[in-house]
Design a protein around this motif. Structure first.
Motif, PDB file in Angstrom:
ATOM      1  N   ASP A 123       0.802  -1.223   0.000  1.00 37.79           N
ATOM      2  CA  ASP A 123       0.000   0.000   0.000  1.00 37.79           C
ATOM      3  C   ASP A 123       0.833   1.272   0.000  1.00 37.79           C
ATOM      4  O   ASP A 123       0.660   2.135  -0.860  1.00 37.79           O
ATOM      5  CB  ASP A 123      -0.987  -0.011   1.183  1.00 37.79           C
ATOM      6  CG  ASP A 123      -0.347  -0.443   2.497  1.00 37.79           C
ATOM      7  OD1 ASP A 123       0.898  -0.424   2.600  1.00 37.79           O
ATOM      8  OD2 ASP A 123      -1.088  -0.788   3.437  1.00 37.79           O
ATOM      9  N   THR A 125      -9.546   0.156  -0.041  1.00 34.85           N
ATOM     10  CA  THR A 125      -9.350  -0.118   1.387  1.00 34.85           C
ATOM     11  C   THR A 125      -8.003   0.401   1.868  1.00 34.85           C
ATOM     12  O   THR A 125      -7.783   0.515   3.076  1.00 34.85           O
ATOM     13  CB  THR A 125      -9.447  -1.626   1.700  1.00 34.85           C
ATOM     14  OG1 THR A 125      -8.360  -2.319   1.094  1.00 34.85           O
ATOM     15  CG2 THR A 125     -10.757  -2.207   1.211  1.00 34.85           C
ATOM     16  N   ARG A 126      -7.097   0.716   0.935  1.00 36.10           N
ATOM     17  CA  ARG A 126      -5.813   1.307   1.331  1.00 36.10           C
ATOM     18  C   ARG A 126      -6.017   2.633   2.060  1.00 36.10           C
ATOM     19  O   ARG A 126      -5.188   3.023   2.885  1.00 36.10           O
ATOM     20  CB  ARG A 126      -4.931   1.495   0.095  1.00 36.10           C
ATOM     21  CG  ARG A 126      -4.379   0.189  -0.440  1.00 36.10           C
ATOM     22  CD  ARG A 126      -3.715   0.338  -1.783  1.00 36.10           C
ATOM     23  NE  ARG A 126      -3.059  -0.912  -2.185  1.00 36.10           N
ATOM     24  CZ  ARG A 126      -2.826  -1.271  -3.447  1.00 36.10           C
ATOM     25  NH1 ARG A 126      -3.193  -0.461  -4.437  1.00 36.10           N
ATOM     26  NH2 ARG A 126      -2.227  -2.412  -3.713  1.00 36.10           N
ATOM     27  N   VAL A 157      -8.411   3.229   4.243  1.00 35.96           N
ATOM     28  CA  VAL A 157      -8.701   2.902   5.642  1.00 35.96           C
ATOM     29  C   VAL A 157      -7.416   2.504   6.353  1.00 35.96           C
ATOM     30  O   VAL A 157      -7.176   2.903   7.504  1.00 35.96           O
ATOM     31  CB  VAL A 157      -9.752   1.783   5.735  1.00 35.96           C
ATOM     32  CG1 VAL A 157     -10.122   1.510   7.189  1.00 35.96           C
ATOM     33  CG2 VAL A 157     -11.003   2.155   4.943  1.00 35.96           C
ATOM     34  N   ARG A 158      -6.561   1.732   5.689  1.00 36.28           N
ATOM     35  CA  ARG A 158      -5.280   1.377   6.297  1.00 36.28           C
ATOM     36  C   ARG A 158      -4.435   2.633   6.524  1.00 36.28           C
ATOM     37  O   ARG A 158      -3.767   2.766   7.556  1.00 36.28           O
ATOM     38  CB  ARG A 158      -4.536   0.370   5.426  1.00 36.28           C
ATOM     39  CG  ARG A 158      -5.186  -1.004   5.426  1.00 36.28           C
ATOM     40  CD  ARG A 158      -4.231  -2.084   4.964  1.00 36.28           C
ATOM     41  NE  ARG A 158      -3.856  -1.942   3.565  1.00 36.28           N
ATOM     42  CZ  ARG A 158      -4.613  -2.332   2.542  1.00 36.28           C
ATOM     43  NH1 ARG A 158      -5.806  -2.871   2.775  1.00 36.28           N
ATOM     44  NH2 ARG A 158      -4.200  -2.204   1.292  1.00 36.28           N
ATOM     45  N   ARG A 169      -5.596   4.263   9.592  1.00 38.31           N
ATOM     46  CA  ARG A 169      -5.139   3.509  10.766  1.00 38.31           C
ATOM     47  C   ARG A 169      -3.695   3.854  11.101  1.00 38.31           C
ATOM     48  O   ARG A 169      -3.354   4.121  12.256  1.00 38.31           O
ATOM     49  CB  ARG A 169      -5.273   2.008  10.510  1.00 38.31           C
ATOM     50  CG  ARG A 169      -6.698   1.489  10.470  1.00 38.31           C
ATOM     51  CD  ARG A 169      -6.731   0.043  10.015  1.00 38.31           C
ATOM     52  NE  ARG A 169      -5.809  -0.768  10.793  1.00 38.31           N
ATOM     53  CZ  ARG A 169      -5.253  -1.903  10.380  1.00 38.31           C
ATOM     54  NH1 ARG A 169      -5.536  -2.355   9.171  1.00 38.31           N
ATOM     55  NH2 ARG A 169      -4.431  -2.571  11.160  1.00 38.31           N
ATOM     56  N   ARG A 208     -14.165  -6.551   2.167  1.00 31.81           N
ATOM     57  CA  ARG A 208     -12.824  -6.134   2.565  1.00 31.81           C
ATOM     58  C   ARG A 208     -12.836  -4.765   3.230  1.00 31.81           C
ATOM     59  O   ARG A 208     -12.072  -4.501   4.165  1.00 31.81           O
ATOM     60  CB  ARG A 208     -11.886  -6.153   1.352  1.00 31.81           C
ATOM     61  CG  ARG A 208     -11.387  -7.545   1.029  1.00 31.81           C
ATOM     62  CD  ARG A 208     -10.650  -7.666  -0.269  1.00 31.81           C
ATOM     63  NE  ARG A 208      -9.852  -6.508  -0.621  1.00 31.81           N
ATOM     64  CZ  ARG A 208      -9.593  -6.131  -1.867  1.00 31.81           C
ATOM     65  NH1 ARG A 208     -10.093  -6.824  -2.880  1.00 31.81           N
ATOM     66  NH2 ARG A 208      -8.849  -5.081  -2.109  1.00 31.81           N
ATOM     67  N   GLU A 256     -11.481  -3.925   7.186  1.00 34.52           N
ATOM     68  CA  GLU A 256     -10.559  -2.849   7.525  1.00 34.52           C
ATOM     69  C   GLU A 256     -11.198  -1.876   8.524  1.00 34.52           C
ATOM     70  O   GLU A 256     -10.531  -1.390   9.443  1.00 34.52           O
ATOM     71  CB  GLU A 256     -10.131  -2.111   6.262  1.00 34.52           C
ATOM     72  CG  GLU A 256      -9.206  -2.897   5.358  1.00 34.52           C
ATOM     73  CD  GLU A 256      -7.830  -3.121   5.965  1.00 34.52           C
ATOM     74  OE1 GLU A 256      -7.483  -2.414   6.940  1.00 34.52           O
ATOM     75  OE2 GLU A 256      -7.107  -4.006   5.471  1.00 34.52           O
TER      76      GLU A 256
END
Length: 432
Positions: A155, A200-201, A203-204, A207, A251, A255
């Motif tokens: 990512d 979804t990257r 959301v990562r 985080r 997915r 996440e």
């Protein structure tokens, strides 16, 4: 190379097993968050956060036929495979080399990965691979690759570094400039289609940003804005929920669960909203100014935080279906929608007696959790709902069924009606 909490003999055993390679050359590297956090600890003197497990990637070497498969628990693939993936061969070498130190071991034949415990430390071994995305948001197509290919599929640059294990040392492999970004505490996507391929990257990224105090670099912010504006995914808001690609469905849910359950969620969600990324869930959530209060109440009342977040969507049931929330959580949202409709249908509630509130909140399949979710979501007047949650629902009639029967009443529907009337009388002595 020393990693806090990791026995030195573990890294030495891994390096030796890679050198053996069961008749083939292998390249073994520590990758992912462990490398990032280790360098943060050394470069920034960040407190060591500890490691739950270690992720390692094994590069496949030139094949030699006739090598046996690893003797670990498996998922049903052919145990006579003459050409097992590199991670499986490394597991076999470890088994022969460190039988006393090797604990739990599970081979996933279909994915070329191994989970094992060595010297008391959990390890995830993966065979190096390439990934291509046939369509934005879909699951990638995976094929064998080199270590550099494996890093290129990640990512952010700070997660695309590797420590190649060589004897007792580790050589840093940094093909994407992750060390420089780490020193700046910057999150930078690896390529221009990172968000389109896998949203979804984002959301990562939120985080990591919340946990590590990192920020998206300007070019990555521009990519986020441009991607969300063009919306490259075939599915759009309003389409059937079950048609959404995995990165906008299951997915994305996984996440979000990690963000809400393991990270500083206020900071992480604030980052997502600042980036415009809550649009991935629902336009109403991107514009929502009340999610902090809603989630704070959810934590106070013991509600699932993701349910409380979804409750603010314009169509919470459609979003729950797209994310494939567990049945219980989906039902809870359905009850919330039902409660809101009942309150709207009944018109103004000013002047309602306590017994009328209890009749509404206790009837027709509503659960106590649904009322708690309404409190968190700010649906209906807060005071009577909160009074019901804290006190009224626990109040019983002044006389029990046994008392009434002893006084001459007969069991049956009339007895039930009498008990409800007695409870209503007691409830109406309460004050709002």
């Amino acid at each position: 190379m020393e990693i806090p909490g990791v026995p030195p003999q573990l890294l030495q055993a891994l390096s030796q097993a890679a050198d053996q390679g069961q008749g083939r050359s292998q390249r073994l590297a520590l990758v992912g968050g462990a490398v990032r956090d280790l360098l943060l600890h050394r470069v920034h003197r960040d407190p060591w956060r500890g490691l739950l497990d270690l992720d390692l990637v094994v590069s496949d070497g030139p094949p030699e036929l006739g090598q046996p498969a690893a003797d670990c628990a498996g998922d049903g693939a052919d145990p006579e495979d003459p050409n097992p993936p590199a991670a499986h061969r490394l597991a076999l070498a470890l088994q022969a080399q460190e039988p006393a130190a090797l604990g739990y071991c599970h081979v996933h034949h279909a994915y070329g990965t191994v989970e094992l415990e060595l010297h008391g430390v959990l390890l995830d071994l993966a065979t190096a691979r390439c990934e291509t995305y046939p369509e934005p948001g879909e699951n990638p197509v995976v094929s064998p690759g080199a270590l550099e290919d494996d890093l290129a599929r990640r990512d952010f640059s700070v997660n695309a570094m590797a420590l190649v294990l060589e004897g007792s040392s580790g050589a840093l492999l940094d093909p994407h400039g992750g060390l420089a970004d780490l020193e700046r505490r910057s999150l930078r996507f690896l390529h221009g289609c990172s968000v389109a391929d896998d949203p979804t990257r984002l959301v990562r990224g939120a985080r990591y940003g919340a946990r590590l105090d990192f920020r998206l670099d300007p070019a990555s912010l521009e990519q986020v804005s441009a991607t969300l504006a063009t919306w490259p995914w075939r599915w759009r808001h309003g389409d059937a929920p079950d048609l959404a690609p995995p990165a906008l469905g299951t997915r994305l849910r996984m996440e979000l669960e990690l963000l809400l359950e393991r990270e500083p969620w206020r900071q992480a969600l604030a980052l997502l909203q600042a980036w415009g990324a809550l649009e991935l869930l629902d336009p109403a959530l991107q514009a929502d100014q009340h999610w902090r209060r809603r989630l704070a109440w959810a934590h106070r009342l013991g509600l699932p935080p993701l349910v409380a977040l979804v409750a603010g969507a314009s169509q919470p049931l459609a979003l729950a279906e797209r994310l494939q929330l567990p049945h219980r959580q989906h039902r809870l949202l359905a009850q919330l929608v039902e409660l809101r409709q009942r309150l709207e249908a009944d018109g103004p509630t000013a002047g309602w007696a306590v017994s009328r509130w209890c009749t509404l909140l206790e009837g027709h399949g509503l659960s106590a959790e649904a009322v708690a979710l309404a409190i968190a979501a700010g649906i209906g007047p807060r005071r009577p709902l909160l009074r019901w949650w804290l006190h009224w629902r626990q109040l019983k009639p002044p006389l029990s069924a046994a008392d009434l029967i002893a006084a001459g009443a007969r069991p049956g529907p009339e007895l039930g009606e009498r008990l409800r009337a007695l409870r209503a009388e007691r409830l109406d002595q309460e004050r709002l």
